[in-house]
Design a protein around this motif. Structure first.
Motif, PDB file in Angstrom:
ATOM      1  N   LEU A 128      10.330  -3.714  -6.969  1.00 25.18           N
ATOM      2  CA  LEU A 128       8.926  -3.563  -6.469  1.00 25.18           C
ATOM      3  C   LEU A 128       7.885  -4.466  -7.547  1.00 25.18           C
ATOM      4  N   ARG A 129       7.927  -3.991  -8.721  1.00 26.02           N
ATOM      5  CA  ARG A 129       7.010  -4.056  -9.590  1.00 26.02           C
ATOM      6  C   ARG A 129       7.490  -5.549 -10.171  1.00 26.02           C
ATOM      7  N   GLN A 130       8.683  -6.105 -10.133  1.00 20.65           N
ATOM      8  CA  GLN A 130       9.059  -7.534 -10.549  1.00 20.65           C
ATOM      9  C   GLN A 130       8.569  -8.200  -9.349  1.00 20.65           C
ATOM     10  N   LYS A 131       8.732  -7.960  -8.371  1.00 23.58           N
ATOM     11  CA  LYS A 131       8.374  -8.813  -6.937  1.00 23.58           C
ATOM     12  C   LYS A 131       6.861  -9.091  -6.847  1.00 23.58           C
ATOM     13  N   LEU A 132       5.986  -7.891  -7.289  1.00 24.74           N
ATOM     14  CA  LEU A 132       4.493  -8.218  -7.250  1.00 24.74           C
ATOM     15  C   LEU A 132       4.137  -8.560  -8.634  1.00 24.74           C
ATOM     16  N   GLY A 133       5.018  -8.759  -9.687  1.00 27.32           N
ATOM     17  CA  GLY A 133       4.258  -9.266 -10.869  1.00 27.32           C
ATOM     18  C   GLY A 133       3.616  -8.330 -11.713  1.00 27.32           C
ATOM     19  N   LEU A 134       4.092  -6.909 -11.820  1.00 27.29           N
ATOM     20  CA  LEU A 134       3.241  -5.975 -12.107  1.00 27.29           C
ATOM     21  C   LEU A 134       3.850  -5.619 -13.647  1.00 27.29           C
ATOM     22  N   ARG A 135       2.779  -4.756 -14.159  1.00 28.17           N
ATOM     23  CA  ARG A 135       3.494  -4.176 -15.599  1.00 28.17           C
ATOM     24  C   ARG A 135       4.431  -2.839 -15.263  1.00 28.17           C
ATOM     25  N   SER A 136       4.909  -2.350 -16.244  1.00 28.81           N
ATOM     26  CA  SER A 136       5.628  -1.190 -16.198  1.00 28.81           C
ATOM     27  C   SER A 136       4.757  -0.125 -16.059  1.00 28.81           C
ATOM     28  N   ALA A 137       5.394   1.033 -15.292  1.00 31.96           N
ATOM     29  CA  ALA A 137       4.389   2.198 -15.096  1.00 31.96           C
ATOM     30  C   ALA A 137       4.587   3.419 -15.683  1.00 31.96           C
ATOM     31  N   LYS A 138       5.568   3.063 -16.998  1.00 35.32           N
ATOM     32  CA  LYS A 138       6.049   4.065 -18.049  1.00 35.32           C
ATOM     33  C   LYS A 138       5.146   3.521 -19.327  1.00 35.32           C
ATOM     34  N   ALA A 139       4.854   4.477 -20.025  1.00 34.42           N
ATOM     35  CA  ALA A 139       4.185   4.310 -21.526  1.00 34.42           C
ATOM     36  C   ALA A 139       5.078   3.319 -22.293  1.00 34.42           C
ATOM     37  N   PRO A 140       4.780   2.241 -22.777  1.00 33.04           N
ATOM     38  CA  PRO A 140       5.768   1.643 -23.771  1.00 33.04           C
ATOM     39  C   PRO A 140       6.150   2.309 -24.851  1.00 33.04           C
ATOM     40  N   LYS A 141       7.292   1.966 -25.434  1.00 35.75           N
ATOM     41  CA  LYS A 141       7.690   2.975 -26.697  1.00 35.75           C
ATOM     42  C   LYS A 141       7.181   2.250 -27.776  1.00 35.75           C
ATOM     43  N   PRO A 142       6.855   3.086 -28.815  1.00 34.46           N
ATOM     44  CA  PRO A 142       6.332   2.462 -30.049  1.00 34.46           C
ATOM     45  C   PRO A 142       7.157   1.509 -30.817  1.00 34.46           C
ATOM     46  N   PRO A 143       6.817   0.505 -31.366  1.00 34.50           N
ATOM     47  CA  PRO A 143       7.635  -0.684 -31.878  1.00 34.50           C
ATOM     48  C   PRO A 143       8.314  -0.110 -32.958  1.00 34.50           C
ATOM     49  N   LYS A 144       9.511  -0.789 -33.338  1.00 36.60           N
ATOM     50  CA  LYS A 144      10.031  -0.506 -34.536  1.00 36.60           C
ATOM     51  C   LYS A 144      10.322  -1.767 -35.377  1.00 36.60           C
ATOM     52  N   LEU A 145       9.177  -2.081 -36.077  1.00 38.92           N
ATOM     53  CA  LEU A 145       9.246  -3.501 -36.698  1.00 38.92           C
ATOM     54  C   LEU A 145       8.798  -3.528 -38.319  1.00 38.92           C
ATOM     55  N   PRO A 146       9.378  -4.022 -39.208  1.00 37.92           N
ATOM     56  CA  PRO A 146       9.137  -4.006 -40.564  1.00 37.92           C
ATOM     57  C   PRO A 146       7.267  -4.175 -40.607  1.00 37.92           C
ATOM     58  N   GLY A 147       6.949  -3.954 -41.949  1.00 39.15           N
ATOM     59  CA  GLY A 147       5.533  -4.311 -42.122  1.00 39.15           C
ATOM     60  C   GLY A 147       5.324  -5.706 -42.407  1.00 39.15           C
ATOM     61  N   GLU A 150       0.937  -1.094   0.146  1.00 39.40           N
ATOM     62  CA  GLU A 150       0.025  -0.094  -0.072  1.00 39.40           C
ATOM     63  C   GLU A 150       0.865   1.404  -0.186  1.00 39.40           C
ATOM     64  N   GLY A 151       0.478   2.293  -0.896  1.00 38.86           N
ATOM     65  CA  GLY A 151       1.338   3.253  -0.830  1.00 38.86           C
ATOM     66  C   GLY A 151       0.922   4.412  -1.936  1.00 38.86           C
ATOM     67  N   ALA A 152       1.911   5.008  -2.680  1.00 37.18           N
ATOM     68  CA  ALA A 152       1.384   6.039  -3.654  1.00 37.18           C
ATOM     69  C   ALA A 152       1.972   5.536  -4.991  1.00 37.18           C
ATOM     70  N   PHE A 153       1.240   6.041  -6.025  1.00 39.02           N
ATOM     71  CA  PHE A 153       1.301   5.691  -7.372  1.00 39.02           C
ATOM     72  C   PHE A 153       2.915   5.840  -7.852  1.00 39.02           C
ATOM     73  N   GLY A 154       3.567   6.690  -7.228  1.00 40.20           N
ATOM     74  CA  GLY A 154       5.077   6.959  -7.442  1.00 40.20           C
ATOM     75  C   GLY A 154       5.807   5.908  -7.011  1.00 40.20           C
ATOM     76  N   ASP A 155       5.478   4.916  -6.049  1.00 43.43           N
ATOM     77  CA  ASP A 155       6.231   3.799  -5.581  1.00 43.43           C
ATOM     78  C   ASP A 155       6.423   2.706  -6.859  1.00 43.43           C
ATOM     79  N   LEU A 156       5.523   2.864  -7.888  1.00 46.05           N
ATOM     80  CA  LEU A 156       5.600   1.808  -8.907  1.00 46.05           C
ATOM     81  C   LEU A 156       6.956   2.268  -9.839  1.00 46.05           C
ATOM     82  N   ASP A 157       7.381   3.198  -9.745  1.00 44.85           N
ATOM     83  CA  ASP A 157       8.739   3.620 -10.256  1.00 44.85           C
ATOM     84  C   ASP A 157       9.866   2.501  -9.997  1.00 44.85           C
ATOM     85  N   SER A 158       9.863   1.951  -8.917  1.00 50.08           N
ATOM     86  CA  SER A 158      10.804   0.978  -8.435  1.00 50.08           C
ATOM     87  C   SER A 158      10.499  -0.371  -9.297  1.00 50.08           C
ATOM     88  N   ASP A 159      11.546  -0.690 -10.313  1.00 51.41           N
ATOM     89  CA  ASP A 159      11.597  -2.049 -10.828  1.00 51.41           C
ATOM     90  C   ASP A 159      11.683  -3.171 -10.097  1.00 51.41           C
TER      91      ASP A 159
END
Length: 507
Positions: A233-252, A222-231
């Protein structure tokens, strides 16, 4: 306003509690992110706070959930529901009327608000949601994002004090997700308290100030949303990234051909017709390029018409290679699901051909895993769903062993004897994908396979999708989840045109 004290809950006939000693408080205008692994108890907690216990949710409840002094489970559900409203992940499940306006008016009339007052209140909510121009439209012809806003208009028409949202981001593209966030901020300014249960975290970074992570029914953090900046903590709890994913760079997609059309308003170049197949790019890890892939599915000059006469895919041609994962992305309503259904024979093209290994009679060789998992679950147990998919020799110990291996790969083996409809949304999602992988196929189309999945199971799903492609078939993943695209896709096709398909090939 909302005070939850030592709340514990056990479903009827369940061996272990779904919730254990959950405690937190929330004031007017405050917002809480409720997250955690799939099956950790998030939806159960929302259902209790929505007043569904004990009238619809059967089991035993201990502790208290108080909303302005009223206790969940003791007041009538209609009275409790005036203070707390729940938006389900599947918006269509909450529609009762035919049009957007009637949906909101029905809520008001059921509470005794009629006439000019009802019209005024309905117009106010539709204005907040940006739906006034769609008041007379059918709710079933709306996009996913518009359906959500129609539900929100109905839920907030009588100005409740608490709004509960279950996986609101699961099926939304980034544009609609931003729009939903703006709507929620407006509701928050009106003093409405929010509890958002979600696995996609990044879009909530300046909306939810409070954070609770559930693990096996308990508050693990239990805490604040900013605590999710900790990699860590997120890995321990099985959570996704708290940062917007980068657009993929893939061929068509391979061998993409499009009819001549006005250039799209984008900085990306218009693809040249009929280019030679490009070599597979070097993977991010620096491994050597793979050998040229065999073409599994070929689409030539494809057109499709909806029942109202609107045409789609104005002359699309492309190839999907065996052993590759192609991500099909783009805004909602552009035809991604329709294309997947066409490729697997669930829809018929207006013109054009779809062939498997160069043969026209091969549509039965492709299969699609639908976005709504409930539409593909029929059997009495989780294990029997997979055994049925494998097919021949269903009573054979070898078949059951193979089915258990698939369940083990998706972390579902402990649930083998459970009824599929008793699973959480994320568990159902993993099950239908496991069922899809159990069947031999030339093309496997997966429609939003990661809706409702936490960070751990997102990675697991991406790995299983890559393994499925390596086994031979072409894999098409229809998704808004850029985290998934970055984890498993070899190629990308983005649908960006409202009436005809255009491809924006990433650099």
């Amino acid at each position: 306003m909302l005070n939850v004290n030592g709340l514990s809950y056990r479903h009827a006939h369940a061996g272990r509690p779904a919730l254990r000693n959950v405690t937190f408080a929330l004031g007017p205008g405050q917002s809480l992110l409720l997250t955690g692994r799939s099956g950790s108890g998030k939806s159960t907690l929302l259902s209790i706070l929505a007043g569904l216990y004990p009238h619809f949710l059967k089991g035993s409840l201990e502790g208290q959930a108080l909303l302005d002094g009223k206790q969940a489970g003791q007041d009538r559900v209609t009275e409790w529901g005036q203070g707390a409203r729940l938006m389900l992940q599947n918006s269509e499940a909450q529609f009762f009327a035919g049009t957007v306006g009637e949906e909101v008016l029905l809520t008001l009339r059921c509470r005794g608000v009629t006439g000019a007052q009802a019209d005024e209140m309905a117009n106010d909510r539709l204005g907040v949601m940006g739906l006034l121009n769609l008041r007379d439209h059918s709710v079933f012809k709306l996009s996913e994002g518009q359906k959500q806003k129609a539900v929100l208009a109905a839920l907030t028409a009588l100005r409740p004090k608490l709004l509960l949202l279950d996986e609101p981001s699961a099926n939304l593209d980034p544009l609609f997700l931003s729009d939903l966030k703006s709507v929620l901020k407006c509701l928050q300014k009106e003093g409405l308290a929010l509890i958002v249960a979600d696995h996609r975290l990044y879009w909530l970074h300046d909306l939810c100030e409070k954070l609770i992570v559930l693990e096996d029914g308990q508050v693990a953090f239990e805490g604040a949303f900013g605590d999710l900046d900790s990699d860590g903590l997120r890995q321990k709890l099985g959570l996704r990234s708290a940062k917007a994913p980068k657009p993929p760079k893939l061929p068509g997609p391979r061998d993409l051909k499009l009819p001549s059309a006005p250039k799209p308003q984008t900085s990306a170049p218009t693809p040249t017709p009929a280019p030679p197949p490009a070599p597979t790019p070097t993977p991010a890890g620096g491994a050597a390029p793979q050998a040229k892939k065999e073409i599994a599915v070929t689409v030539k000059n494809l057109y499709f018409a909806y029942p109202d006469g609107r045409e789609l895919f104005g002359g699309l041609s492309l190839s999907l290679a065996a052993g590759e994962v192609t991500a099909l992305t783009g805004p909602s309503g552009r035809g991604k699901t329709t294309l997947a259904r066409l490729l697997c024979g669930l829809e018929k093209p207006l013109r054009g051909t779809i062939t498997y290994d160069g043969q026209n009679a091969g549509l039965k060789l492709g299969q699609v895993v639908l976005q709504n998992a409930d539409h593909q679950l029929y059997m009495p147990t989780v294990l029997s769903e997979v055994v049925l998919a494998i097919g021949e020799g269903r009573q054979s110990p070898d078949i059951k062993a193979r089915a258990m291996e698939l369940l083990e790969a998706f972390n579902l083996a402990p649930l083998a004897d459970r009824h599929p409809q008793s699973l959480s949304g994320g568990e159902k999602q993993r099950l239908v994908v496991a069922v899809g992988l159990a069947r031999p196929t030339k093309l496997l189309a997966l429609d939003e396979p990661t809706s409702g999945l936490d960070g751990h199971n997102l990675t697991l799903m991406a790995n299983e999708i890559k393994k499925a492609a390596q086994a031979g078939p072409a894999v098409l993943v229809v998704t808004h989840d850029l985290e998934l695209v970055n984890l498993c896709a070899d190629r990308e096709l983005e649908l960006i045109g409202p009436q005809a398909l255009k491809a924006q090939i990433a650099p």
